[in-house]
Design an enzyme around this catalytic site. Structure first.
Site, mmCIF file in Angstrom:
data_model
loop_
_atom_site.group_PDB
_atom_site.id
_atom_site.type_symbol
_atom_site.label_atom_id
_atom_site.label_comp_id
_atom_site.label_asym_id
_atom_site.label_seq_id
_atom_site.Cartn_x
_atom_site.Cartn_y
_atom_site.Cartn_z
ATOM 1 N N LYS A 31 36.897 46.630 44.816
ATOM 2 C CA LYS A 31 36.716 47.772 43.917
ATOM 3 C C LYS A 31 35.231 48.125 43.837
ATOM 4 C CE LYS A 31 37.659 48.956 39.116
ATOM 5 N NZ LYS A 31 38.250 48.500 37.877
ATOM 6 N N GLU B 161 31.664 37.199 48.105
ATOM 7 C CA GLU B 161 32.627 36.584 49.026
ATOM 8 C C GLU B 161 33.161 37.616 50.028
ATOM 9 O OE1 GLU B 161 32.613 36.258 45.751
ATOM 10 O OE2 GLU B 161 33.259 34.254 45.102
ATOM 11 N N GLY C 286 41.014 45.302 38.430
ATOM 12 C CA GLY C 286 41.283 44.594 39.684
ATOM 13 C C GLY C 286 42.572 43.781 39.631
ATOM 14 N N GLU D 129 42.098 35.681 33.022
ATOM 15 C CA GLU D 129 40.914 36.558 33.054
ATOM 16 C C GLU D 129 41.040 37.623 31.951
ATOM 17 O OE1 GLU D 129 38.676 37.181 36.944
ATOM 18 O OE2 GLU D 129 39.381 39.212 36.590
HETATM 19 O O1 F6P Z 1 36.356 37.546 39.435
HETATM 20 C C1 F6P Z 1 35.809 38.694 38.900
HETATM 21 C C2 F6P Z 1 36.299 39.936 39.557
HETATM 22 O O2 F6P Z 1 35.529 40.971 39.068
HETATM 23 C C3 F6P Z 1 37.793 40.204 39.330
HETATM 24 O O3 F6P Z 1 38.069 40.776 38.121
HETATM 25 C C4 F6P Z 1 38.118 41.063 40.509
HETATM 26 O O4 F6P Z 1 39.489 41.143 40.705
HETATM 27 C C5 F6P Z 1 37.370 40.334 41.597
HETATM 28 O O5 F6P Z 1 36.181 39.901 40.967
HETATM 29 C C6 F6P Z 1 37.056 41.125 42.833
HETATM 30 O O6 F6P Z 1 36.281 42.249 42.572
HETATM 31 P P1 F6P Z 1 36.112 43.415 43.616
HETATM 32 O O7 F6P Z 1 37.441 44.026 43.883
HETATM 33 O O8 F6P Z 1 35.160 44.372 42.996
HETATM 34 O O9 F6P Z 1 35.546 42.807 44.889
#
Ligand code: F6P
Length: 523
Positions: free
Chosen positions: A209, A215, A269, A355
């Site tokens: 998002k 990661e 998310g 969460e």
């Molecule tokens: O772990 C925190 C978080 O912000 C979650 O809420 C989210 O689902 C995940 O990281 C991944 O975030 P993104 O879709 O922005 O990579």
């Protein structure tokens, strides 16, 4: 309009629940069943192909009435209305919470900032459909002219757990494409996945998002570098697509603008699998099945929004959770599906629930002095009977459980299914009713082991009185899975409303990210 701020412990219902708890806390489930032979049918709800039986919980009709008084006092009705209509209920992030709009097939408008979001949603669904058809049919060709055989979803948290769980759960409905999920920053995992891939026939979906998650960006870069060992940068557009609300960052990464499926800030998310985040689902089981998943969720949304609270599956499940969490002081809740297909369900629910409701400041900005989100954990039956169930049956902790089972199997191997479901019912019965000294006595006698009576008797007794709720679903289909996930989404919502917390932010994960970056810069 924002949500109301009502401290649940200051309500009249809470005071009544506290004294009611003292009245019934020591009553054995056996007593409840003895005193009311209609208990099983009275304490159950049927909705479509779902039947929830909550009679094996340490509650009475009065408990439920008082819990419903509680949700009335905190004005759950008002909160549900705000949730569905796009009010800014994610106040701390100044956002609406509209995963329900993603599956709303009605012609009703949902307005955010003077704009109806529904046309945008259908547009993206159309894009998902067209893209899925091109990939599945083989029309979309990779850089050497071959069709796609493997899909790699690169994402973490909500950008991984939802789609991963659904693709796994619905593998019975899948097509010829092989779907892989990479979330962990552990390079060893990527290396193992790469061994299975051919760059000519692999499609990577970068799901993020924010497009800033360490990661996902590290993993995507590693895959891109691996891909570029065989192809040129001009070939990237045939093999990399993204799902993100950050178009700038996604294009900077090298993904073509027309290969970016949008996400909106009003979809959290962990509730996003219904959006283009579910692209891997649509690719794996086909768009028509993806639509059935959305339809199932929509049906549960309608049930949640319209059924009376005492016959409302998400509301009753949420209230039972609160009863154990806040009155019995149980710390955890076990989710136990009797289906190997659902072996990722508790992992998925851990993020969705923990969460969301792992918070200790209320909607007034005050530190909370009561318990909020439970620790969610679990695994599939019957495997877990041979792993952790001993502790639930004879340990010292009270752990409420939710058993999920299906009337029919997908394979048609009825011999297996009968045994699986016999175990399902046996476990809830053993938890609830246990085994008395007299029963152990008779057992030992019957087995010619009366001589071991004194030494073994105390160890063979089961106290029982361990609560469980059973959710029996006709069959695992895209529709019923949609309903099941939506049930838990709404359960989480109701609990957050009662606990007077903001369920849709997640500031608690930020500190670890900041510190990891500091450590990285020191290395
Ligand atoms: O772990 C925190 C978080 O912000 C979650 O809420 C989210 O689902 C995940 O990281 C991944 O975030 P993104 O879709 O922005 O990579």
């Amino acid at each position: 309009m924002a949500l109301k701020n009502i401290n649940p412990t200051k309500t009249k219902a809470w005071q009544k629940l506290t004294s009611h708890f003292d009245d019934i806390k020591d009553i054995h489930l056996k007593e409840f069943f003895k005193n009311n032979t209609n208990r099983a049918s009275e304490l159950s709800i049927t909705f479509d192909d779902f039947k929830i039986d909550y009679s094996k919980n340490r509650i009475t009709n009065e408990t439920l009435d008082l819990l419903i008084e509680l949700v009335n006092e905190v004005d759950l009705k008002d909160a549900i209305q705000k949730y569905f209509s796009g009010d800014i209920i994610n106040t701390t992030e100044n956002r609406a919470v509209l995963h329900t709009a993603l599956r709303d097939s009605s012609s009703n408008k949902i307005i955010i900032n003077n704009t109806d979001v529904k046309p945008e949603i259908s547009l993206v669904l159309n894009e998902v459909e067209l893209f899925s058809e091109k990939i599945i049919s083989g029309e979309w060709k990779g850089f050497t002219g071959k069709s796609i055989t493997d899909i790699v979803n690169i994402g973490i948290g909500g950008s991984d757990l939802g789609p991963n769980m659904v693709v796994n759960a619905l593998q019975h409905y899948k097509n010829h494409l092989t779907t892989h999920f990479v979330s962990n920053i552990d390079g060893d995992h990527i290396s193992e996945i790469i061994k299975k891939l051919n760059p000519e026939t692999t499609l990577f979906i970068v799901v993020s998002k924010t497009f800033t998650t360490q990661e996902t960006l590290t993993n995507s870069t590693t895959f891109k570098e691996w891909f570029l060992k065989s192809a040129t940068p001009n070939d990237i557009f045939k093999h990399f697509v993204a799902v993100s609300s950050n178009i700038t960052k996604a294009t900077e990464f090298g993904i073509n603008k027309e290969n970016i499926f949008p996400m909106w800030n009003w979809v959290g998310g962990r509730f996003s699998l219904w959006s283009a985040v579910g692209l891997s689902i649509s690719l794996s089981i086909g768009f028509q099945n993806f639509k059935k998943l959305l339809k199932g969720a929509e049906e549960m949304d309608m049930h949640f929004a319209s059924a009376d609270f005492n016959k409302n599956i998400p509301v009753v499940s949420a209230l039972i959770g609160i009863w154990y969490n806040n009155f019995f002081n149980c710390e955890t809740e076990a989710i136990l599906p009797y289906s190997q297909y659902l072996n990722m369900f508790s992992d998925y629910l851990q993020q969705a629930s923990m969460e969301s409701n792992g918070k200790s400041v209320d909607r007034n900005g005050e530190k909370i002095d009561y318990q909020t989100g439970a620790i969610i954990w679990g695994n599939v039956g019957s495997n877990m009977q041979h792993a952790f169930m001993q502790l639930l049956h004879q340990g010292t902790k009270l752990i409420p459980t939710e058993f999920i089972g299906f009337e029919e199997s997908l394979s048609g191997l009825t011999v297996h299914h009968k045994k699986l479901m016999a175990n399902f019912y046996a476990q809830t019965e053993a938890l609830a009713f246990g085994k008395t000294e007299e029963e152990v006595h008779l057992d030992l006698k019957f087995n010619h082991q009366s001589n071991k009576l004194t030494s073994l008797l105390p160890y063979k007794v089961f106290d029982g009185n361990k609560p469980s709720t059973t959710l029996l679903i006709k069959k695992l289909t895209p529709n019923s899975l949609g309903k099941l996930i939506a049930t838990y989404e709404h359960k989480i919502f109701v609990q957050g409303i009662v606990w007077n917390i903001f369920s849709f932010d997640q500031f608690g994960v930020e500190l670890g990210k900041e510190l990891a970056n500091k450590h990285l810069n020191k290395q």
